[in-house]
Design an enzyme around this catalytic site. Structure first.
Site, PDB file in Angstrom:
ATOM      1  N   GLU A 212      50.509  21.697  -6.609  1.00  0.00           N
ATOM      2  CA  GLU A 212      49.418  22.103  -7.515  1.00  0.00           C
ATOM      3  C   GLU A 212      49.795  23.294  -8.386  1.00  0.00           C
ATOM      4  O   GLU A 212      50.227  24.333  -7.889  1.00  0.00           O
ATOM      5  CB  GLU A 212      48.162  22.445  -6.708  1.00  0.00           C
ATOM      6  CG  GLU A 212      46.983  22.833  -7.593  1.00  0.00           C
ATOM      7  CD  GLU A 212      45.670  22.912  -6.838  1.00  0.00           C
ATOM      8  OE1 GLU A 212      44.678  23.402  -7.425  1.00  0.00           O
ATOM      9  OE2 GLU A 212      45.617  22.488  -5.664  1.00  0.00           O
ATOM     10  N   LYS A 228      41.725  18.353  -6.205  1.00  0.00           N
ATOM     11  CA  LYS A 228      40.588  18.310  -5.280  1.00  0.00           C
ATOM     12  C   LYS A 228      40.281  16.855  -4.994  1.00  0.00           C
ATOM     13  O   LYS A 228      40.036  16.075  -5.911  1.00  0.00           O
ATOM     14  CB  LYS A 228      39.362  18.999  -5.909  1.00  0.00           C
ATOM     15  CG  LYS A 228      38.542  19.761  -4.913  1.00  0.00           C
ATOM     16  CD  LYS A 228      39.293  20.991  -4.482  1.00  0.00           C
ATOM     17  CE  LYS A 228      38.468  21.763  -3.446  1.00  0.00           C
ATOM     18  NZ  LYS A 228      39.355  22.526  -2.575  1.00  0.00           N
TER      19      LYS A 228
END
Length: 401
Positions: A212, A228
């Site tokens: 990420e 997410k």
């Protein structure tokens, strides 16, 4: 040596693997020149102190949004860039939020930067076999029941209107014997590890397999890629993730938070969502990722950027400061090296990953963390299982599987 509230070491340890986020062209040619460190409780503004250290070493961190004559050919002996690590605690300090429980690895600084010279010769960093490495059983920081109770407490806080979403993280540690280097390099080599690498200090090391992007700056543009939403990397798991209204709502909430974080940077904008809820694979898991970006004002420096984005919204929640207060009240063990920032600052770009899927070792134990975002619709048992799924590949890599 003191550096206005931090400390600078002029004989840092040599790398035992590729520094996280470092350019491929410098692979195995990193020679550490000096290292900056700042610990929780030290005086001074950590964002400004580390920016000053990097600027003093010739890295252009005072005007990140510039374009034009910023590319520099790196030759032997030149400074090629720097590793930068910012803990979750340091991020909370930068954001003006509540700091959580103490780190289980207090010997690791909360801000750490290493400046590297581009060496002429390639330096071998070792293999990944780890014949002399032995890892004991994991000791969890809380039971499954404790974790589930924390999820229920967050749901109650959301019901009261205190927060909209909170990311809850658990910790585990295991005793080890032998050389941790090969095990750490296995973690860094996990599939999908965009920031895979190892950072070392005096008596400790950190390895990350993070997929990420917390923040990247290239060509006058700032980008964040929040992740997410998680499911097993099967056809059914992909369909389930794409169809989940709960996961999409949680994801969109964090995208909005990241948009607001970038909009806080002076002169920057407009902020746009380039991609929303794209499903990508990381080491046996599907994860939903978005891309948020904006033109960066030329006058924005590293300190302002860190204050705007740290700690990352996808590992705190919304509103960020309220979520930090809830995290500090619920998590029994500090986040340590996890849920912070870890990456590279070069002459022509900055690229910091979120330090998820990250392991730390001190002189006797290995430490891992994992968690997930909690919304009003979260199922406590499912959230506990999701955290276990996230830490599974890291634990397996440490054991050599």
């Amino acid at each position: 040596m003191l550096h206005a509230g931090g400390a600078v070491d002029h004989c840092p340890l040599p790398p035992i693997g590729r520094p996280p986020g470092a350019p491929a062209g410098c692979h195995a040619r990193h020679h550490a020149l000096s290292a900056f460190r700042w610990h929780r409780g030290d005086p001074g503004d950590p964002a400004e102190l580390v920016a000053r250290y990097l600027a003093d070493n010739g890295l252009p961190v005072r005007n990140l949004g510039r374009t034009g004559d910023k590319y520099q050919t790196i030759g032997d002996g030149d400074i090629c860039g720097a590793s930068l690590y910012v803990s979750a605690d340091a991020g909370a300090v930068m954001a003006g939020g509540v700091i959580g429980s103490r780190s289980p690895v207090p010997g690791i600084p909360d801000v750490y930067a290493v400046v590297y010279r581009h060496a002429r010769d390639v330096t071998p960093t070792g293999d990944m076999s780890g014949d002399r490495w032995s890892l004991g059983p994991w000791r969890e920081s809380w039971t499954r029941a404790d974790h589930a109770t924390a999820v229920d407490e967050v749901r109650a806080a959301i019901g009261r209107g205190d927060v909209y979403q909170v990311n809850i993280v658990g910790h585990a540690s295991a005793a080890y014997t032998g050389d941790p280097g090969p095990a750490l390099r296995r973690v860094a080599a996990l599939a999908g590890a965009r920031y895979g690498g190892v950072l070392t200090g005096d008596g400790w090391a950190v390895a990350t397999a993070s997929p990420e992007t917390l923040v990247e700056v290239r060509d006058g543009r700032v980008v964040t890629r929040p992740i997410k939403g998680t499911r097993p990397a099967t056809a059914a798991g992909r369909r389930e993730l794409l169809a989940s209204a709960k996961e999409r709502a949680e994801h969109v909430m964090i995208v909005d938070l990241e948009r607001n974080d970038l909009a806080r940077l002076p002169g920057t904008g407009p902020v746009r969502v380039d991609e929303l809820f794209a499903v990508r694979e990381w080491s046996g898991l599907w994860q939903a990722e978005s891309v948020v970006s904006a033109d960066l004002d030329p006058g924005v420096g590293l300190a302002a950027l860190l204050r705007a984005v740290c700690p990352g919204g996808s590992v705190t929640g919304a509103p960020k400061l309220a979520a930090l207060a809830r995290i500090a009240a619920l998590e029994p063990v500090g986040r340590g090296v996890s849920m912070g920032a870890l990456g590279w600052i070069g002459h022509d770009h900055l690229d910091l990953g979120l330090s998820i899927r990250t392991v730390a070792v001190d002189g006797s134990r290995a430490h891992v963390w994992a968690g997930g975002g909690i919304t009003i619709d979260s199922d406590p048992v499912a959230e506990v299982d999701e955290a276990a799924a996230k830490t599974g590949p890291v634990r397996a890599a440490l054991r050599g599987r």
